[in-house]
Design a protein around this motif. Structure first.
Motif, PDB file in Angstrom:
ATOM      1  N   THR A   1       0.865  -1.178   0.000  1.00  0.00           N
ATOM      2  CA  THR A   1       0.000   0.000   0.000  1.00  0.00           C
ATOM      3  C   THR A   1       0.904   1.231   0.000  1.00  0.00           C
TER       4      THR A   1
ATOM      5  N   THR B   1       1.078   3.485   2.239  1.00  0.00           N
ATOM      6  CA  THR B   1       1.647   3.597   3.587  1.00  0.00           C
ATOM      7  C   THR B   1       2.848   2.673   3.732  1.00  0.00           C
ATOM      8  N   GLN B   2       2.682   1.417   3.316  1.00  0.00           N
ATOM      9  CA  GLN B   2       3.787   0.466   3.405  1.00  0.00           C
ATOM     10  C   GLN B   2       4.981   0.926   2.578  1.00  0.00           C
TER      11      GLN B   2
ATOM     12  N   HIS C   1       2.123  -6.303   7.701  1.00  0.00           N
ATOM     13  CA  HIS C   1       1.228  -5.193   8.057  1.00  0.00           C
ATOM     14  C   HIS C   1       2.062  -4.141   8.779  1.00  0.00           C
TER      15      HIS C   1
ATOM     16  N   ASP D   1       1.378  -1.924  10.855  1.00  0.00           N
ATOM     17  CA  ASP D   1       1.041  -1.723  12.270  1.00  0.00           C
ATOM     18  C   ASP D   1       1.818  -2.680  13.180  1.00  0.00           C
TER      19      ASP D   1
ATOM     20  N   TYR E   1      -5.870   0.259  14.745  1.00  0.00           N
ATOM     21  CA  TYR E   1      -4.713  -0.640  14.667  1.00  0.00           C
ATOM     22  C   TYR E   1      -5.109  -1.930  13.950  1.00  0.00           C
TER      23      TYR E   1
ATOM     24  N   GLU F   1      -6.754  -2.083   5.314  1.00  0.00           N
ATOM     25  CA  GLU F   1      -6.427  -1.122   4.252  1.00  0.00           C
ATOM     26  C   GLU F   1      -4.979  -0.652   4.276  1.00  0.00           C
ATOM     27  N   ARG F   2      -4.261  -0.849   5.363  1.00  0.00           N
ATOM     28  CA  ARG F   2      -2.859  -0.419   5.436  1.00  0.00           C
ATOM     29  C   ARG F   2      -1.877  -1.487   4.946  1.00  0.00           C
ATOM     30  N   SER F   3      -2.371  -2.654   4.592  1.00  0.00           N
ATOM     31  CA  SER F   3      -1.499  -3.755   4.192  1.00  0.00           C
ATOM     32  C   SER F   3      -1.958  -4.356   2.873  1.00  0.00           C
TER      33      SER F   3
END
Length: 166
Positions: free
Chosen positions: A39, A41-42, A87, A89, A104, A108-110
């Motif tokens: 993503t 973020t990642q 992930h 987080d 947390y 959607e962040r991974s």
């Protein structure tokens, strides 16, 4: 590798499919390989980490042939990248609960979790049964939260489950 396996084997629960297949009555396995993009973020955390002074120092020390404590740093870097790819987080796992974001572990962040969410929702509609394996309990915690949020029935088996309930 063989020496390490002998040392660690008494401490690890490891069962092969062949050992448990009769008890689980599993249908034939159908395997698909999915490639998941990071993503945004990642990707940002990944590039920031690769550009960090820690990684830069590690790379230069490897080129110079110096040893010192750099082996530990290499293992640290591999652990960070492994957590990040599963992930992002997971990098916050050691923070106190009140300092973690309220969302947390959201999928959607991974990239892996986004793909897993899509596939599992499709399989849930078809009433398929699924086994999900991870290498760490930290990732199981994220998946656990995801399953609970969707209201899906699931069973979890890891080192925290008493032997009598396995």
């Amino acid at each position: 590798a063989a020496s390490l396996r002998r040392l660690v084997q008494p401490l690890m629960l490891r069962r092969t499919k062949k050992e448990v297949q009769h008890a689980l009555k599993l249908p034939p396995k159908h395997e698909q390989v999915l490639f998941c993009n990071l993503t945004n973020t990642q990707y940002q955390i990944y590039t920031d980490f690769l550009g960090s002074s820690q990684v830069r120092d590690l790379m230069f020390s490897q080129k110079d042939g110096r040893r010192g404590g750099k082996g530990n740093m290499a293992l640290f870097a591999i652990q960070v990248l492994r957590k990040l790819c599963n992930h992002p987080d997971l990098l916050l796992k050691d923070l106190p609960e009140d300092q973690k974001p309220d969302d947390y572990g959201i999928p959607e962040r991974s990239g892996k979790c986004v793909a897993m969410k899509t596939v599992l929702q499709l399989w849930h509609q078809k009433k398929n049964k699924v086994l999900v394996f991870t290498q760490t309990r930290m990732m199981l915690d994220v998946i656990d939260k995801f399953f609970a949020a969707n209201g899906w029935k699931y069973l979890r088996m890891d080192g925290t489950v008493p032997v009598t309930k396995r």
